[in-house]
Design a protein around this motif. Structure first.
Motif, mmCIF file in Angstrom:
data_model
loop_
_atom_site.group_PDB
_atom_site.id
_atom_site.type_symbol
_atom_site.label_atom_id
_atom_site.label_comp_id
_atom_site.label_asym_id
_atom_site.label_seq_id
_atom_site.Cartn_x
_atom_site.Cartn_y
_atom_site.Cartn_z
ATOM 1 N N ALA A 1 3.951 9.161 2.054
ATOM 2 C CA ALA A 1 3.870 9.950 0.822
ATOM 3 C C ALA A 1 4.365 11.378 1.051
ATOM 4 N N THR A 2 4.018 11.952 2.197
ATOM 5 C CA THR A 2 4.447 13.316 2.507
ATOM 6 C C THR A 2 5.958 13.386 2.637
ATOM 7 N N LEU A 3 6.526 12.394 3.310
ATOM 8 C CA LEU A 3 7.973 12.340 3.467
ATOM 9 C C LEU A 3 8.659 12.221 2.113
ATOM 10 N N ALA A 4 8.102 11.373 1.243
ATOM 11 C CA ALA A 4 8.690 11.188 -0.090
ATOM 12 C C ALA A 4 8.600 12.469 -0.911
ATOM 13 N N MET A 5 7.486 13.179 -0.797
ATOM 14 C CA MET A 5 7.352 14.441 -1.527
ATOM 15 C C MET A 5 8.370 15.463 -1.016
ATOM 16 N N GLY A 6 8.570 15.474 0.284
ATOM 17 C CA GLY A 6 9.590 16.361 0.849
ATOM 18 C C GLY A 6 10.973 16.037 0.327
ATOM 19 N N ASP A 7 11.273 14.743 0.207
ATOM 20 C CA ASP A 7 12.567 14.332 -0.350
ATOM 21 C C ASP A 7 12.689 14.766 -1.809
ATOM 22 N N ALA A 8 11.573 14.670 -2.556
ATOM 23 C CA ALA A 8 11.592 15.071 -3.965
ATOM 24 C C ALA A 8 11.935 16.547 -4.094
ATOM 25 N N VAL A 9 11.352 17.369 -3.223
ATOM 26 C CA VAL A 9 11.643 18.804 -3.233
ATOM 27 C C VAL A 9 13.112 19.054 -2.880
ATOM 28 N N ALA A 10 13.566 18.412 -1.807
ATOM 29 C CA ALA A 10 14.936 18.632 -1.326
ATOM 30 C C ALA A 10 15.974 18.241 -2.373
ATOM 31 N N VAL A 11 15.786 17.102 -3.016
ATOM 32 C CA VAL A 11 16.775 16.629 -3.994
ATOM 33 C C VAL A 11 16.718 17.460 -5.269
ATOM 34 N N ALA A 12 15.507 17.890 -5.663
ATOM 35 C CA ALA A 12 15.393 18.764 -6.838
ATOM 36 C C ALA A 12 16.156 20.065 -6.594
ATOM 37 N N GLU B 1 -4.976 4.428 3.589
ATOM 38 C CA GLU B 1 -3.940 4.283 4.599
ATOM 39 C C GLU B 1 -3.600 2.803 4.740
ATOM 40 N N ALA B 2 -2.393 2.526 5.179
ATOM 41 C CA ALA B 2 -1.993 1.138 5.404
ATOM 42 C C ALA B 2 -2.662 0.574 6.660
ATOM 43 N N ILE C 1 0.833 -1.202 0.000
ATOM 44 C CA ILE C 1 0.000 0.000 0.000
ATOM 45 C C ILE C 1 0.870 1.256 0.000
ATOM 46 N N GLU C 2 1.901 1.254 0.831
ATOM 47 C CA GLU C 2 2.745 2.440 0.921
ATOM 48 C C GLU C 2 3.580 2.636 -0.340
ATOM 49 N N ALA C 3 4.041 1.537 -0.928
ATOM 50 C CA ALA C 3 4.803 1.649 -2.178
ATOM 51 C C ALA C 3 3.922 2.222 -3.285
ATOM 52 N N THR C 4 2.665 1.799 -3.326
ATOM 53 C CA THR C 4 1.718 2.319 -4.322
ATOM 54 C C THR C 4 1.470 3.804 -4.100
ATOM 55 N N ALA C 5 1.336 4.185 -2.825
ATOM 56 C CA ALA C 5 1.093 5.588 -2.496
ATOM 57 C C ALA C 5 2.241 6.477 -2.976
ATOM 58 N N VAL C 6 3.467 6.025 -2.778
ATOM 59 C CA VAL C 6 4.622 6.807 -3.213
ATOM 60 C C VAL C 6 4.697 6.857 -4.739
ATOM 61 N N THR D 1 -0.382 6.534 7.949
ATOM 62 C CA THR D 1 0.655 5.572 7.554
ATOM 63 C C THR D 1 1.104 5.850 6.124
ATOM 64 N N ALA D 2 0.288 5.451 5.147
ATOM 65 C CA ALA D 2 0.646 5.724 3.756
ATOM 66 C C ALA D 2 0.721 7.222 3.487
ATOM 67 N N SER D 3 -0.133 7.991 4.149
ATOM 68 C CA SER D 3 -0.148 9.439 3.915
ATOM 69 C C SER D 3 1.127 10.101 4.427
ATOM 70 N N THR D 4 1.625 9.649 5.569
ATOM 71 C CA THR D 4 2.862 10.245 6.084
ATOM 72 C C THR D 4 4.068 9.812 5.252
#
Length: 321
Positions: free
Chosen positions: A158-169, A144-145, A14-19, A153-156
């Protein structure tokens, strides 16, 4: 016995799909959010309540360690004085899955009044927070997972991954390097590998093994034993490096007819040896030593005079190896 692996596998799926589904939200608002942060002359303030706050704290830490000055402010503390940290040049990233978190919405009017750019990260593009923001980063997930649909769960994730996307960009846009990263991590292993120079680890002065090219092999062996580095520099009459003699060289001449008392070290030393300078990175020296299959290096100054020596044990003690 309960097999916990079955539910765990479902959670990961579920979390992998969310990301994976976040890619659809890399839209113009994502570009705008990154541009606002990139152009900011101030700080990036991340805020959020509860689990969103914990994720926000990590996002702020990631931004800070990758070249974007950032810190986390609790929205409750912000409404009781901590908003005084903000200035017009700053950018605020407000995180709320629902986009309706009261503590976050309470401080939005002050943020807007100060003219501070606001980036919202929510799972609801139609929420109050999303509509008030200059840019909205959507982190919506299908489910959510948590089987109850209650625990973030899945929402947090996804939020963390989006934050990483911003930071690395932003990292790539700034041309942020590994050495830049190490500067903000001087106490970590990466910092030691990328910042430590031979000048920080080498033996110097009386600790450097040195003999004259006129010395006997016996004298060189005594110097090696005394200094304990498994080698000695051999210098000419002007003090410049003429060669090196190591434990390995000793083993190679054992079956040859050399008298350690009468033969000079110049007859058996290695003349064209690998050397280094004191400003060489320790990590670079390690790479050279591994490639050349040698255990130590003589460090020279600009005049080719030995000023230091080091071996693998020194790199090991320094945490580079």
């Amino acid at each position: 016995m309960i097999d916990f692996r079955l539910r765990a596998a479902k959670v990961l799926q579920i979390e992998a799909t969310a990301v994976a589904q976040l890619a659809q939200y890399l839209n113009d608002d994502f570009n705008l959010a990154c541009q606002l942060i990139f152009a900011s002359k101030g700080k990036i303030i991340v805020t959020g309540m509860g689990k969103s706050g914990h994720i926000g704290s990590k996002i702020a830490a990631t931004l800070a360690s990758t070249g974007t000055p950032a810190f986390f402010v609790h929205p409750g503390e912000a409404s009781h004085g901590d908003l005084g940290m903000l200035s017009a040049d700053d950018v605020v990233i407000a995180i709320s899955n629902s986009g309706e978190t009261a503590e976050v919405l309470t401080i939005v009017p002050v943020i807007k009044r100060l003219g501070i750019k606001l980036i919202a990260m929510t799972g609801n593009p139609g929420s109050t927070l999303a509509k008030l923001a200059n840019a909205h980063l959507c982190v919506k997930v299908e489910q959510e997972a948590c089987p109850l649909g209650l625990a973030p769960t899945a929402s947090t994730t996804a939020t963390l991954a989006m934050g990483d996307a911003v930071a690395v960009a932003l990292l790539e846009a700034r041309g942020f390097s590994a050495e830049d990263f190490a500067l903000s991590h001087p106490g970590g292993s990466l910092g030691r590998k990328l910042l430590l120079r031979l000048d920080d680890v080498m033996h110097r002065d009386e600790q450097v093994p040195i003999v004259s090219q006129h010395a006997s092999i016996k004298d060189a062996l005594l110097e090696i034993s005394k200094k304990g580095l498994g080698m000695t520099a051999v210098v000419d009459d002007s003090g410049k490096l003429a060669g090196i003699f190591t434990d390995g060289d000793l083993r190679r001449i054992l079956d040859q007819r050399f008298d350690i008392h009468s033969n000079s070290i110049a007859e058996v030393m290695t003349r064209h040896c690998i050397t280094a300078n004191s400003q060489m990175l320790a990590a670079e020296a390690l790479q050279i030593m591994q490639q050349k299959k040698i255990n130590g290096l003589i460090i020279l100054d600009d005049n080719q005079i030995p000023v230091g020596a080091m071996n693998m044990h020194d790199l090991l003690r320094a945490g580079v190896l």
